[in-house]
Design a protein around this motif. Sequence first.
Motif, PDB file in Angstrom:
ATOM      1  N   PRO A  56       0.835  -1.207   0.000  1.00 21.67           N
ATOM      2  CA  PRO A  56       0.000   0.000   0.000  1.00 21.67           C
ATOM      3  C   PRO A  56       0.871   1.259   0.000  1.00 21.67           C
ATOM      4  CG  PRO A  56      -0.102  -1.124   2.129  1.00 21.67           C
ATOM      5  CD  PRO A  56       0.705  -1.980   1.216  1.00 21.67           C
ATOM      6  N   ALA A  57       0.303   2.337  -0.526  1.00 19.09           N
ATOM      7  CA  ALA A  57       1.020   3.617  -0.561  1.00 19.09           C
ATOM      8  C   ALA A  57       1.239   4.108   0.867  1.00 19.09           C
ATOM      9  CB  ALA A  57       0.210   4.638  -1.353  1.00 19.09           C
ATOM     10  N   PRO A  58       2.353   4.805   1.093  1.00 19.55           N
ATOM     11  CA  PRO A  58       2.581   5.364   2.434  1.00 19.55           C
ATOM     12  C   PRO A  58       1.416   6.263   2.844  1.00 19.55           C
ATOM     13  CG  PRO A  58       4.523   5.646   1.041  1.00 19.55           C
ATOM     14  CD  PRO A  58       3.413   5.123   0.167  1.00 19.55           C
ATOM     15  N   ALA A  59       1.189   6.309   4.133  1.00 21.14           N
ATOM     16  CA  ALA A  59       0.051   7.061   4.660  1.00 21.14           C
ATOM     17  C   ALA A  59       0.082   8.520   4.258  1.00 21.14           C
ATOM     18  CB  ALA A  59      -0.003   6.928   6.178  1.00 21.14           C
ATOM     19  N   ASP A  60       1.278   9.116   4.200  1.00 23.95           N
ATOM     20  CA  ASP A  60       1.333  10.540   3.866  1.00 23.95           C
ATOM     21  C   ASP A  60       0.927  10.824   2.428  1.00 23.95           C
ATOM     22  OD1 ASP A  60       3.648   9.299   3.011  1.00 23.95           O
ATOM     23  OD2 ASP A  60       4.927  11.042   3.353  1.00 23.95           O
ATOM     24  N   GLU A  61       1.036   9.819   1.546  1.00 32.41           N
ATOM     25  CA  GLU A  61       0.585  10.003   0.168  1.00 32.41           C
ATOM     26  C   GLU A  61      -0.944   9.972   0.085  1.00 32.41           C
ATOM     27  OE1 GLU A  61       2.303   7.397  -2.719  1.00 32.41           O
ATOM     28  OE2 GLU A  61       4.327   7.699  -1.939  1.00 32.41           O
TER      29      GLU A  61
END
Length: 176
Positions: free
Chosen positions: A18-23
Amino acid sequence: MSRKSTAATRPNSAYKAPAPADELAVRVPAPGEGKRGEQGYLGYLLRQAHAAVRLTMERTLADLGVTSPQFAVLTMLNAYPGLSGADVARLTFLTPQTVGVIIRNLERDGAILMRPHPVHGRIQQWTLTPRGATLLKACRERVVALEKRLAKGLDSKNETAIRRWLAGIAADLQED
């Protein structure tokens, strides 16, 4: 017999992390931006302004050992000596239970004094003591600076119009 989904049977090399949370994070607008600014609902903007004023007031009064609700109680008792606890609750927008705690603490600290009502003996009337008046004066000096900050950039005509508008909202919605 249950079947595994195709995702569960794929080799690990096909797995995408999964994409990093900040993205994925949505940027929360700062006060004054988007719906927290001129595009916002009036009720929300009033509440946002109130929260900002209350937090600033709490910080301003903290070293005096006074909270915003305590300041409100002291202010109303100064303006209207002899109020009952129920009257104080209505005027300060606090619950009777909260006002009861505040009154007990202010009485314990010698800032207010209770007297029985001259006719209705069960009603307790509260007034400031000289100690309470001194405490309120120290609080008020600090709050005046905050009030000046709130009115910064307003001429007296606009400040009067805003005060009239806010008071009018309270009076008009009181009937609902």
